[in-house]
Design a protein around this motif. Sequence first.
Motif: not given
Length: 153
Positions: A84-89
Motif C-alpha cells: 500500500r505504501a509503495v502504491k501511495d508513493a
Amino acid sequence: MAGPKSTGVDEAMVNRIKGVLMESKDELYKVHVDKPSASSLGGSDTASRLEKLMNRATDRINSTLSETNEALVNFVDGLDAAVRAVKDADADSAAALKKLDTAADLISKPFFENLTKDDRLNLPDLPLPFFPISGETLEEIASRSEYGQNREG
C-alpha cells in the motif's frame, strides 16, 4: 505495475510469498508438543526432575511455535502495508511529476508569454514588483515577438 520508471510492486510475486507464509503458518499451527504424563517417566527423584525439565522444554517449544506463527501473520500484514505504501508513493510521484511537467512547459516558453498567458487585454499600467515594466510595454513585446519583429529598425 512495475516498469523502468516505476517503483511499482510485482503483486503476483508478493501474493505467492504471502501464500507460502500463510501455508507455513497453517502447517506450524498443527504442530504441538504434549507434556509427558506424570507416571510415564517413573516415580524416582530423577524421573521427577526429568519430568519438570521436559515440561519446561515443552512449554518453551510450544510458545516458540506460537510466537513464530504470530510472526508469520505479522510479516504478511507488513507486506500488505508495504505494498500500500509503495502504491501511495507511486500515486504521489505521479502527481509530482505532472506538476514538474507543467513547470517545464512554462519554463520552456519565454518569460513574457507566461505573464500574458491569461489573455487579459489591456494590462493595467501598474509596475509589478517582480517585473517593473508597464502592461503596455509587455503587450508591445508580445506583439513584436508574435510577428517576428523583435528587432527595431
